[in-house]
Design an enzyme around this catalytic site. Structure first.
Site, PDB file in Angstrom:
ATOM      1  N   GLU A 119      20.342 104.871  50.576  1.00 57.76           N
ATOM      2  CA  GLU A 119      20.208 103.739  51.761  1.00 57.76           C
ATOM      3  C   GLU A 119      21.435 103.143  51.873  1.00 57.76           C
ATOM      4  O   GLU A 119      22.137 102.608  50.766  1.00 57.76           O
ATOM      5  CB  GLU A 119      19.005 102.725  51.711  1.00 57.76           C
ATOM      6  CG  GLU A 119      18.965 101.738  52.606  1.00 57.76           C
ATOM      7  CD  GLU A 119      17.751 100.598  52.086  1.00 57.76           C
ATOM      8  OE1 GLU A 119      17.919 100.265  50.930  1.00 57.76           O
ATOM      9  OE2 GLU A 119      17.385  99.768  53.026  1.00 57.76           O
TER      10      GLU A 119
ATOM     11  N   GLU B 264      17.489  91.653  55.822  1.00 57.77           N
ATOM     12  CA  GLU B 264      17.444  92.586  56.876  1.00 57.77           C
ATOM     13  C   GLU B 264      16.938  92.457  58.129  1.00 57.77           C
ATOM     14  O   GLU B 264      17.137  92.881  59.015  1.00 57.77           O
ATOM     15  CB  GLU B 264      16.708  93.849  55.988  1.00 57.77           C
ATOM     16  CG  GLU B 264      17.142  94.625  55.088  1.00 57.77           C
ATOM     17  CD  GLU B 264      16.362  95.896  54.711  1.00 57.77           C
ATOM     18  OE1 GLU B 264      16.312  96.780  55.285  1.00 57.77           O
ATOM     19  OE2 GLU B 264      16.079  95.821  53.458  1.00 57.77           O
TER      20      GLU B 264
ATOM     21  N   CYS C 255      13.898 103.132  52.212  1.00 58.46           N
ATOM     22  CA  CYS C 255      13.578 102.008  51.027  1.00 58.46           C
ATOM     23  C   CYS C 255      12.069 101.528  51.001  1.00 58.46           C
ATOM     24  O   CYS C 255      11.171 102.095  50.626  1.00 58.46           O
ATOM     25  CB  CYS C 255      14.608 100.784  50.859  1.00 58.46           C
ATOM     26  SG  CYS C 255      14.368  99.825  49.558  1.00 58.46           S
TER      27      CYS C 255
ATOM     28  N   ASN D  63      19.097 100.091  60.540  1.00 58.08           N
ATOM     29  CA  ASN D  63      19.332 100.645  59.089  1.00 58.08           C
ATOM     30  C   ASN D  63      18.876 102.054  59.247  1.00 58.08           C
ATOM     31  O   ASN D  63      17.608 102.318  59.400  1.00 58.08           O
ATOM     32  CB  ASN D  63      18.292  99.813  58.058  1.00 58.08           C
ATOM     33  CG  ASN D  63      18.682 100.234  56.842  1.00 58.08           C
ATOM     34  OD1 ASN D  63      19.243 101.395  56.594  1.00 58.08           O
ATOM     35  ND2 ASN D  63      18.332  99.303  55.660  1.00 58.08           N
TER      36      ASN D  63
ATOM     37  N   LYS E 116      14.993 102.642  60.175  1.00 57.49           N
ATOM     38  CA  LYS E 116      13.955 102.096  59.158  1.00 57.49           C
ATOM     39  C   LYS E 116      12.956 101.046  60.121  1.00 57.49           C
ATOM     40  O   LYS E 116      13.473 100.324  60.753  1.00 57.49           O
ATOM     41  CB  LYS E 116      14.773 101.255  58.277  1.00 57.49           C
ATOM     42  CG  LYS E 116      13.922 100.606  57.138  1.00 57.49           C
ATOM     43  CD  LYS E 116      14.830 100.091  56.118  1.00 57.49           C
ATOM     44  CE  LYS E 116      13.941  99.303  54.946  1.00 57.49           C
ATOM     45  NZ  LYS E 116      14.919  98.751  54.039  1.00 57.49           N
TER      46      LYS E 116
ATOM     47  N   ASN F   4      17.776 100.534  47.929  1.00 57.77           N
ATOM     48  CA  ASN F   4      18.481  99.574  47.212  1.00 57.77           C
ATOM     49  C   ASN F   4      17.235  98.470  46.841  1.00 57.77           C
ATOM     50  O   ASN F   4      17.097  97.914  47.732  1.00 57.77           O
ATOM     51  CB  ASN F   4      19.474  98.898  48.330  1.00 57.77           C
ATOM     52  CG  ASN F   4      20.759  99.704  48.601  1.00 57.77           C
ATOM     53  OD1 ASN F   4      21.723  99.380  47.770  1.00 57.77           O
ATOM     54  ND2 ASN F   4      20.681 100.276  49.752  1.00 57.77           N
TER      55      ASN F   4
HETATM   56  N1  CDV Z   1      16.185  97.745  50.662  1.00 59.33           N
HETATM   57  C1  CDV Z   1      14.653  97.431  50.678  1.00 59.33           C
HETATM   58  O1  CDV Z   1      14.025  97.930  51.613  1.00 59.33           O
HETATM   59  N2  CDV Z   1      14.428  96.798  49.380  1.00 59.33           N
HETATM   60  C2  CDV Z   1      13.091  96.305  49.294  1.00 59.33           C
HETATM   61  C3  CDV Z   1      12.824  95.201  48.366  1.00 59.33           C
HETATM   62  C4  CDV Z   1      13.516  93.918  49.008  1.00 59.33           C
HETATM   63  C5  CDV Z   1      11.513  94.929  47.870  1.00 59.33           C
HETATM   64  C6  CDV Z   1      12.184  97.611  48.635  1.00 59.33           C
HETATM   65  O2  CDV Z   1      10.820  97.949  49.216  1.00 59.33           O
HETATM   66  O3  CDV Z   1      12.694  98.223  47.629  1.00 59.33           O
END
Ligand code: CDV
Length: 320
Positions: free
Chosen positions: A48, A144, A174, A108, A125, A199
């Protein structure tokens, strides 16, 4: 065993510091593509927001000051070398980046690019974690919701040539991996390979860091393994890892098979390529037995899944 074999890789990236430009990240990604080529890889999955540091941790009062984090075209001058390498090596690749559309929307985003350089699939996303405004309680911001709009493409799956075969591919980004709804929407489209980049901070800043450290990785792997098993697909989950300007991301990229088994796992917090040979024929077992959706799903009992957002308390029972 089937003849639908595909050599896939998760190309984990170590930290990218705030001051580092796209040229640094792209240079490192090119070295990983070269390594992938040497290992006979056909599809590479990058993380990501792979081109920059994880910038949603940095607050900008005026969002215009964040403009430099976004890509306004793909490929761009900075990213063109990735597309050229894909063509040279005959490797398809997945890339996560911050997208600014011509009409000014911010997402994203992730794309899957065929070795020809054509974009096969784009995903934006859906599950954006964090908050919109500066939160003075948090040691590290997660903005975000400030920097991105909720993705408007759903969870698309497409059948496309991959390596020497064809596969039904989908993407999530993510936080999406923690939501069974995202997996199931793709499962219902017979997805065979989910590509996802992440991330994830080592500390849960939503809770002032109070979450058992070892469970952070466990929850990530649990979600991916369950999603792959329950939807009979492979998943390539690629992290950005290590310490970016003092803020730690936990890494632990994995490749998971449709039985929910981890086939390969990254062991460093650096740039690292993990590879497997995936037999896509393995998807048929779950799909035709325990997760034969046509035979066993009961959508008439699932109305609340799409009918409501938050949970509601159940009716209370009292003795006598
Ligand atoms: N980049 C993300 O979406 N990170 C989230 C964190 C903030 C919990 C994740 O679900 O990994």
């Amino acid at each position: 065993m089937s003849d639908r074999k595909l050599v896939i890789a998760a190309a984990q990236l170590g930290p990218i510091q705030k001051a580092e430009g796209r040229d640094v990240a792209v240079g490192r990604m090119l070295r990983l593509m070269e390594k992938a080529h040497q290992r006979g890889v056909q599809v590479v999955v990058f993380p990501e927001l792979a081109l920059t540091t994880f910038f949603p941790r940095w607050y900008e009062e005026d969002i215009a000051n964040a403009a430099h984090w976004y890509e306004t075209s793909m490929p761009s001058n900075a990213t063109a070398p990735l597309f050229e390498a894909a063509k040279k090596y005959g490797i398809g690749f997945h890339l996560g980046y911050a997208e600014k559309t011509p009409d000014g929307h911010h997402f994203n985003t992730a794309i899957y690019v065929h070795p020809s350089g054509e974009t096969v699939l784009k995903y934006r996303k859906v599950h954006l974690p964090g908050h919109r405004d500066f939160d003075p309680i948090r040691k590290v911001q997660h903005l975000e919701k400030r920097y991105f709009e909720v993705g408007d493409l759903g969870f698309p799956v497409i059948r496309a040539p991959l390596g020497d075969t064809e596969a039904n591919i989908g993407m999530m980004i993510c936080n999406d991996r923690r939501w069974p709804e995202a997996w199931r929407v793709m499962g219902l489209q017979q997805v065979e390979l989910v590509m996802l980049g992440y991330n994830t901070p080592s500390l849960n800043m939503d809770n002032r860091g109070f979450e058992a450290h070892h469970l952070r990785v466990e929850h990530s792997h649990l979600s991916i393994r369950a999603g792959a098993y329950q939807n009979a697909c492979f998943a390539v989950a690629t992290a950005k890892a290590g310490t970016e300007d003092g803020h730690e991301l936990f890494g632990h990229s994995i490749i998971v098979n449709p039985q929910g088994e981890i086939m390969a796992q990254a062991t460093s917090w650096q740039d690292e390529l993990i590879t497997v040979e995936a037999d896509l024929g393995m998807c048929a077992l779950g799909r035709s037995t325990i997760f034969n959706f046509a035979a066993h799903r009961r959508p008439e009992a699932y109305g609340s899944i799409t009918g409501q957002i938050g949970s509601t308390p159940p009716p209370a029972w009292r003795p006598g």
